[in-house]
Design a protein around this motif. Structure first.
Motif, PDB file in Angstrom:
ATOM      1  N   ARG A  23     -71.731 -31.192  14.210  1.00 32.89           N
ATOM      2  CA  ARG A  23     -71.443 -31.387  12.789  1.00 32.89           C
ATOM      3  C   ARG A  23     -70.758 -30.182  12.157  1.00 32.89           C
ATOM      4  N   SER A  55     -67.099 -40.921   9.640  1.00 34.82           N
ATOM      5  CA  SER A  55     -67.830 -39.757   9.153  1.00 34.82           C
ATOM      6  C   SER A  55     -66.918 -38.949   8.232  1.00 34.82           C
ATOM      7  N   SER A  60     -62.981 -37.818  13.103  1.00 32.49           N
ATOM      8  CA  SER A  60     -63.369 -39.199  12.839  1.00 32.49           C
ATOM      9  C   SER A  60     -62.447 -39.841  11.807  1.00 32.49           C
ATOM     10  N   ARG A  79     -70.824 -38.954   4.778  1.00 35.49           N
ATOM     11  CA  ARG A  79     -71.376 -37.760   5.409  1.00 35.49           C
ATOM     12  C   ARG A  79     -72.587 -38.078   6.280  1.00 35.49           C
ATOM     13  N   LEU A  81     -72.812 -40.249   8.370  1.00 33.60           N
ATOM     14  CA  LEU A  81     -72.331 -40.679   9.685  1.00 33.60           C
ATOM     15  C   LEU A  81     -71.703 -39.540  10.480  1.00 33.60           C
ATOM     16  N   ASP A  82     -71.909 -38.303  10.022  1.00 36.39           N
ATOM     17  CA  ASP A  82     -71.425 -37.140  10.772  1.00 36.39           C
ATOM     18  C   ASP A  82     -72.161 -37.001  12.102  1.00 36.39           C
ATOM     19  N   ALA A 130     -78.353 -41.448   9.737  1.00 36.39           N
ATOM     20  CA  ALA A 130     -77.193 -42.268  10.080  1.00 36.39           C
ATOM     21  C   ALA A 130     -77.509 -43.756  10.140  1.00 36.39           C
ATOM     22  N   LEU A 150     -66.992 -43.067  15.010  1.00 36.30           N
ATOM     23  CA  LEU A 150     -68.106 -42.124  15.063  1.00 36.30           C
ATOM     24  C   LEU A 150     -67.930 -41.078  16.162  1.00 36.30           C
TER      25      LEU A 150
END
Length: 205
Positions: A23, A55, A60, A79, A81-82, A130, A150
């Motif tokens: 991340r 993300s 991404s 964020r 989905l980071d 997530a 992702l």
């Protein structure tokens, strides 16, 4: 059925050099990654996508934008989905962090999904942030065709949970840059149509 497509982002220079991203590393796609993203877009343009999610990280978003441009859809970043935060491992080569990676794998495979190294997230922490966001989206967009662009570890975490393997078995979910996954959700459970499909990358990508 709700059709859920997942794509792992295209290659970055960190991927090419076998360096841990996570991340905290916000690297853009390299030339290979851009070709992979275009191949994803070409493959999905006949799938009648309704929404594209990604993300907040460049690799991404850039991959998703190739699909959005081809399919005439906007890209919606989240964020939550980071990728997993790997803490002190980020930016280092896989070769130099083998002992730490082995420690992570041993703990996670044994079921200790709350285990994390210094300044990092655990699999359970990533799942909580997530999956909550992704499942809210899926619930709101029932009977639609959705794409989530992702990251490798995040895909392993989400799919091992959604396919009821358990996070301790997430290593069984294979991933590679530019790979595609297709799940269907009937409102009660997820079923896989295919996992880690790279057929679309074979023509010179």
């Amino acid at each position: 059925m709700t059709n859920i497509y997942l794509a792992r982002h295209g290659e970055t220079e960190y991927n090419r050099r076998n360096q841990m991203q996570g991340r905290g590393i916000d690297a853009p796609l390299n030339e290979m990654g851009r070709r992979q993203a275009q191949a994803i877009a070409e493959h999905l343009k006949e799938r009648d996508l309704h929404h594209i999610y990604c993300s907040s990280l460049k690799r991404s978003r850039e991959t998703a934008e190739f699909v959005g441009k081809t399919c005439c859809l906007s890209v919606q970043p989240h964020r939550e989905l980071d990728e997993m935060n790997f803490g002190v491992l980020e930016g280092r080569t896989i070769a130099e962090i083998e002992p730490e990676l082995k420690e992570l794998q041993q703990n996670w495979k044994s079921g200790n999904i709350d285990f994390a190294l210094q300044e990092a997230e655990s699999p359970k922490m990533v799942l909580d942030r997530a999956a909550t966001r992704a499942e809210e989206i899926i619930s709101e967009q029932q009977k639609r065709n959705l794409l989530f662009v992702l990251h490798g570890r995040l895909i392993r975490i989400l799919l091992s949970h959604w396919l009821q393997l358990g996070l301790s078995a997430m290593h069984r979910i294979e991933h590679s840059n530019g790979a595609l996954y297709h799940l269907q959700w009937d409102g009660d459970q997820f079923e896989s149509v295919y996992l880690n499909n790279t057929d679309h990358l074979r023509n010179g990508v």
